[in-house]
Design a protein around this motif. Structure first.
Motif, PDB file in Angstrom:
ATOM      1  N   LEU A   1       0.848  -1.187   0.000  1.00 27.69           N
ATOM      2  CA  LEU A   1       0.000   0.000   0.000  1.00 27.69           C
ATOM      3  C   LEU A   1       0.888   1.244   0.000  1.00 27.69           C
ATOM      4  O   LEU A   1       1.921   1.289   0.673  1.00 27.69           O
ATOM      5  CB  LEU A   1      -0.910   0.012   1.226  1.00 27.69           C
ATOM      6  N   LEU A   2       0.484   2.238  -0.749  1.00 22.48           N
ATOM      7  CA  LEU A   2       1.259   3.474  -0.838  1.00 22.48           C
ATOM      8  C   LEU A   2       1.012   4.309   0.417  1.00 22.48           C
ATOM      9  O   LEU A   2      -0.138   4.657   0.705  1.00 22.48           O
ATOM     10  CB  LEU A   2       0.870   4.259  -2.083  1.00 22.48           C
ATOM     11  N   PRO A   3       2.049   4.647   1.193  1.00 28.19           N
ATOM     12  CA  PRO A   3       1.856   5.320   2.488  1.00 28.19           C
ATOM     13  C   PRO A   3       1.283   6.726   2.389  1.00 28.19           C
ATOM     14  O   PRO A   3       0.712   7.229   3.348  1.00 28.19           O
ATOM     15  CB  PRO A   3       3.267   5.346   3.088  1.00 28.19           C
ATOM     16  N   TYR A   4       1.419   7.358   1.228  1.00 25.84           N
ATOM     17  CA  TYR A   4       0.951   8.741   1.047  1.00 25.84           C
ATOM     18  C   TYR A   4      -0.443   8.799   0.417  1.00 25.84           C
ATOM     19  O   TYR A   4      -0.918   9.879   0.059  1.00 25.84           O
ATOM     20  CB  TYR A   4       1.942   9.523   0.178  1.00 25.84           C
ATOM     21  N   ARG A   5      -1.121   7.649   0.293  1.00 26.52           N
ATOM     22  CA  ARG A   5      -2.489   7.616  -0.214  1.00 26.52           C
ATOM     23  C   ARG A   5      -3.410   7.031   0.856  1.00 26.52           C
ATOM     24  O   ARG A   5      -3.014   6.116   1.579  1.00 26.52           O
ATOM     25  CB  ARG A   5      -2.602   6.758  -1.487  1.00 26.52           C
ATOM     26  N   THR A   6      -4.627   7.555   0.932  1.00 29.72           N
ATOM     27  CA  THR A   6      -5.616   6.990   1.858  1.00 29.72           C
ATOM     28  C   THR A   6      -5.991   5.582   1.394  1.00 29.72           C
ATOM     29  O   THR A   6      -5.663   5.164   0.273  1.00 29.72           O
ATOM     30  CB  THR A   6      -6.880   7.852   1.906  1.00 29.72           C
ATOM     31  N   ILE A   7      -6.699   4.855   2.247  1.00 30.46           N
ATOM     32  CA  ILE A   7      -7.066   3.484   1.904  1.00 30.46           C
ATOM     33  C   ILE A   7      -7.959   3.432   0.666  1.00 30.46           C
ATOM     34  O   ILE A   7      -7.770   2.592  -0.217  1.00 30.46           O
ATOM     35  CB  ILE A   7      -7.759   2.793   3.095  1.00 30.46           C
ATOM     36  N   VAL A   8      -8.897   4.352   0.561  1.00 29.05           N
ATOM     37  CA  VAL A   8      -9.772   4.337  -0.615  1.00 29.05           C
ATOM     38  C   VAL A   8      -8.991   4.668  -1.879  1.00 29.05           C
ATOM     39  O   VAL A   8      -9.234   4.092  -2.952  1.00 29.05           O
ATOM     40  CB  VAL A   8     -10.978   5.286  -0.440  1.00 29.05           C
ATOM     41  N   ASP A   9      -8.011   5.562  -1.781  1.00 25.15           N
ATOM     42  CA  ASP A   9      -7.213   5.894  -2.962  1.00 25.15           C
ATOM     43  C   ASP A   9      -6.245   4.765  -3.309  1.00 25.15           C
ATOM     44  O   ASP A   9      -5.932   4.545  -4.480  1.00 25.15           O
ATOM     45  CB  ASP A   9      -6.446   7.197  -2.731  1.00 25.15           C
ATOM     46  N   ASN A  10      -5.769   4.027  -2.319  1.00 27.06           N
ATOM     47  CA  ASN A  10      -4.962   2.844  -2.595  1.00 27.06           C
ATOM     48  C   ASN A  10      -5.789   1.795  -3.327  1.00 27.06           C
ATOM     49  O   ASN A  10      -5.339   1.217  -4.318  1.00 27.06           O
ATOM     50  CB  ASN A  10      -4.414   2.259  -1.289  1.00 27.06           C
ATOM     51  N   ALA A  11      -6.993   1.555  -2.832  1.00 28.72           N
ATOM     52  CA  ALA A  11      -7.855   0.548  -3.450  1.00 28.72           C
ATOM     53  C   ALA A  11      -8.250   0.946  -4.866  1.00 28.72           C
ATOM     54  O   ALA A  11      -8.378   0.095  -5.754  1.00 28.72           O
ATOM     55  CB  ALA A  11      -9.100   0.334  -2.601  1.00 28.72           C
ATOM     56  N   ALA A  12      -8.433   2.248  -5.082  1.00 29.54           N
ATOM     57  CA  ALA A  12      -8.906   2.751  -6.377  1.00 29.54           C
ATOM     58  C   ALA A  12      -7.803   2.872  -7.421  1.00 29.54           C
ATOM     59  O   ALA A  12      -8.083   3.183  -8.577  1.00 29.54           O
ATOM     60  CB  ALA A  12      -9.562   4.123  -6.179  1.00 29.54           C
ATOM     61  N   LEU A  13      -6.564   2.621  -7.034  1.00 27.44           N
ATOM     62  CA  LEU A  13      -5.433   2.837  -7.942  1.00 27.44           C
ATOM     63  C   LEU A  13      -5.576   2.139  -9.297  1.00 27.44           C
ATOM     64  O   LEU A  13      -5.306   2.758 -10.335  1.00 27.44           O
ATOM     65  CB  LEU A  13      -4.136   2.409  -7.250  1.00 27.44           C
ATOM     66  N   PRO A  14      -6.018   0.874  -9.362  1.00 31.07           N
ATOM     67  CA  PRO A  14      -6.178   0.248 -10.680  1.00 31.07           C
ATOM     68  C   PRO A  14      -7.175   0.983 -11.576  1.00 31.07           C
ATOM     69  O   PRO A  14      -6.994   1.032 -12.798  1.00 31.07           O
ATOM     70  CB  PRO A  14      -6.688  -1.154 -10.337  1.00 31.07           C
ATOM     71  N   LEU A  15      -8.216   1.541 -10.976  1.00 31.77           N
ATOM     72  CA  LEU A  15      -9.207   2.286 -11.759  1.00 31.77           C
ATOM     73  C   LEU A  15      -8.615   3.586 -12.280  1.00 31.77           C
ATOM     74  O   LEU A  15      -8.867   3.983 -13.429  1.00 31.77           O
ATOM     75  CB  LEU A  15     -10.444   2.563 -10.898  1.00 31.77           C
TER      76      LEU A  15
ATOM     77  N   GLY B   1     -14.997  -5.816   4.427  1.00 34.27           N
ATOM     78  CA  GLY B   1     -14.820  -5.544   5.848  1.00 34.27           C
ATOM     79  C   GLY B   1     -13.971  -4.330   6.139  1.00 34.27           C
ATOM     80  O   GLY B   1     -13.258  -4.278   7.152  1.00 34.27           O
ATOM     81  N   LEU B   2     -14.051  -3.326   5.274  1.00 35.59           N
ATOM     82  CA  LEU B   2     -13.212  -2.136   5.403  1.00 35.59           C
ATOM     83  C   LEU B   2     -14.015  -0.873   5.716  1.00 35.59           C
ATOM     84  O   LEU B   2     -13.486   0.238   5.602  1.00 35.59           O
ATOM     85  CB  LEU B   2     -12.423  -1.913   4.095  1.00 35.59           C
ATOM     86  N   GLU B   3     -15.255  -1.041   6.141  1.00 33.73           N
ATOM     87  CA  GLU B   3     -16.097   0.123   6.432  1.00 33.73           C
ATOM     88  C   GLU B   3     -15.406   1.041   7.447  1.00 33.73           C
ATOM     89  O   GLU B   3     -14.855   0.585   8.447  1.00 33.73           O
ATOM     90  CB  GLU B   3     -17.453  -0.287   7.006  1.00 33.73           C
ATOM     91  N   GLY B   4     -15.451   2.331   7.157  1.00 33.37           N
ATOM     92  CA  GLY B   4     -14.896   3.314   8.074  1.00 33.37           C
ATOM     93  C   GLY B   4     -13.418   3.594   7.903  1.00 33.37           C
ATOM     94  O   GLY B   4     -12.865   4.478   8.577  1.00 33.37           O
ATOM     95  N   THR B   5     -12.765   2.861   7.006  1.00 34.61           N
ATOM     96  CA  THR B   5     -11.319   3.065   6.820  1.00 34.61           C
ATOM     97  C   THR B   5     -10.993   3.892   5.580  1.00 34.61           C
ATOM     98  O   THR B   5      -9.819   4.132   5.290  1.00 34.61           O
ATOM     99  CB  THR B   5     -10.578   1.721   6.692  1.00 34.61           C
ATOM    100  N   GLU B   6     -12.025   4.336   4.864  1.00 33.25           N
ATOM    101  CA  GLU B   6     -11.807   4.991   3.579  1.00 33.25           C
ATOM    102  C   GLU B   6     -10.777   6.127   3.651  1.00 33.25           C
ATOM    103  O   GLU B   6      -9.904   6.249   2.779  1.00 33.25           O
ATOM    104  CB  GLU B   6     -13.131   5.540   3.019  1.00 33.25           C
ATOM    105  N   LYS B   7     -10.851   6.965   4.682  1.00 34.43           N
ATOM    106  CA  LYS B   7      -9.982   8.141   4.763  1.00 34.43           C
ATOM    107  C   LYS B   7      -8.778   7.932   5.676  1.00 34.43           C
ATOM    108  O   LYS B   7      -8.015   8.865   5.938  1.00 34.43           O
ATOM    109  CB  LYS B   7     -10.796   9.351   5.228  1.00 34.43           C
ATOM    110  N   GLN B   8      -8.607   6.695   6.137  1.00 33.58           N
ATOM    111  CA  GLN B   8      -7.438   6.411   6.969  1.00 33.58           C
ATOM    112  C   GLN B   8      -6.210   6.165   6.098  1.00 33.58           C
ATOM    113  O   GLN B   8      -6.308   5.955   4.886  1.00 33.58           O
ATOM    114  CB  GLN B   8      -7.709   5.197   7.865  1.00 33.58           C
ATOM    115  N   TRP B   9      -5.039   6.173   6.756  1.00 28.03           N
ATOM    116  CA  TRP B   9      -3.772   5.946   6.068  1.00 28.03           C
ATOM    117  C   TRP B   9      -3.293   4.519   6.376  1.00 28.03           C
ATOM    118  O   TRP B   9      -3.655   3.941   7.407  1.00 28.03           O
ATOM    119  CB  TRP B   9      -2.728   6.969   6.521  1.00 28.03           C
ATOM    120  N   PRO B  10      -2.492   3.932   5.487  1.00 33.13           N
ATOM    121  CA  PRO B  10      -2.040   2.554   5.700  1.00 33.13           C
ATOM    122  C   PRO B  10      -1.433   2.297   7.074  1.00 33.13           C
ATOM    123  O   PRO B  10      -1.688   1.233   7.677  1.00 33.13           O
ATOM    124  CB  PRO B  10      -1.010   2.354   4.583  1.00 33.13           C
ATOM    125  N   HIS B  11      -0.666   3.234   7.612  1.00 38.65           N
ATOM    126  CA  HIS B  11      -0.013   3.001   8.905  1.00 38.65           C
ATOM    127  C   HIS B  11      -1.003   2.914  10.065  1.00 38.65           C
ATOM    128  O   HIS B  11      -0.656   2.462  11.152  1.00 38.65           O
ATOM    129  CB  HIS B  11       1.033   4.087   9.186  1.00 38.65           C
TER     130      HIS B  11
END
Length: 244
Positions: free
Chosen positions: A83-97, A119-129
């Motif tokens: 996971l890219l540390p400078y992207r939020t979880i939703v932006d990491n997941a969306a990278l292929p798109l 099972g990732l509800e609520g993590t959209e704006k969190q960071w990988p760390h």
């Protein structure tokens, strides 16, 4: 018709033969494991299936189409979540798109629509760390799913997790795979993990690597939590150890 078919694949690096005449299949919605010791060529085979490497002989077919040497058709998840540390979880997941040219807003919306299933509800704006190892793996698997919903290659996806986290991830993984029906080929060195997760197991042994056998697991996703303690489980394990 097979979803994925590997026909007679062989590969040599310099004077070392790594794979010899490998033929395997994967059907729609199946979980199939490549189980074997280090050095048997499992990762080399995955590189060939994903198009990152060309075989010396043989073919890779997806839905009957020859995709040998073609990248971008099959998704590939490595051991580390990456996971890219400078992207939020939703932006990491969306990278292929995003790489496919989807707008940032639409890519986020499409990715976020799958967060509940994974099972990732609520993590959209969190960071990988900010996430545990298990949650990071869920995010990485979602990213893999969004890259290609045809076939996923998973290279020891749970090997870095502690035992308790791995057990919980196995239960979650079987549940989510039952819902999304992603045809999956995965590598593991863990015999118990292979039996717990697989519909079928290919045993890859030797140097060069060859298919030493195939074991069909009877309804793995319907066995229940006591399956690892059952005589059936020990029977599968004994057969695998005899062949490896």
């Amino acid at each position: 018709m097979n979803k994925l078919e590997v026909r007679g694949v062989s590969k040599r690096f310099a004077d070392k033969q790594v794979l010899e005449n490998i033929s395997i299949t994967l059907k729609e919605g199946e979980l199939v494991c490549l189980l074997g010791v280090s050095g048997a060529g499992k990762s080399t085979l995955f590189n060939i299936i994903s198009g990152l490497s060309l075989p010396d002989s043989g073919q890779v077919l997806l839905d009957g189409e020859d995709i040998t040497g073609k990248t971008g058709r099959i998704s590939y998840m490595l051991q580390k979540d990456l996971l890219l540390p400078y992207r939020t979880i939703v932006d990491n997941a969306a990278l292929p798109l995003l790489l496919r040219g989807v707008s940032k807003q639409e890519a986020r919306a499409q990715a976020a629509a799958h967060f509940a299933d994974f099972g990732l509800e609520g993590t959209e704006k969190q960071w990988p760390h900010q996430l545990s190892g298990g949650m990071r793996q869920r995010a990485a698997l979602l990213r893999t799913y969004l890259f290609s919903q045809n076939v996923a290659l998973l290279d020891e996806p749970f090997s870095a997790l502690d035992t308790l986290t791995k057990t919980a991830m196995h239960e979650w993984y079987l549940d989510v795979m039952e819902r999304i029906r992603l045809s999956t080929l995965f590598i593991t060195h863990d015999i118990d993990e292979a039996i717990l997760l697989s519909d079928r197991i290919y045993l890859l042994t030797g140097q060069p690597g060859r298919i030493a056998g195939e074991i069909v697991i009877d309804n793995p996703r319907k066995q229940g939590k006591d399956f690892p303690l059952s005589p059936e489980f020990l029977h599968y394990k004994r057969r695998i150890m005899e062949l490896l």
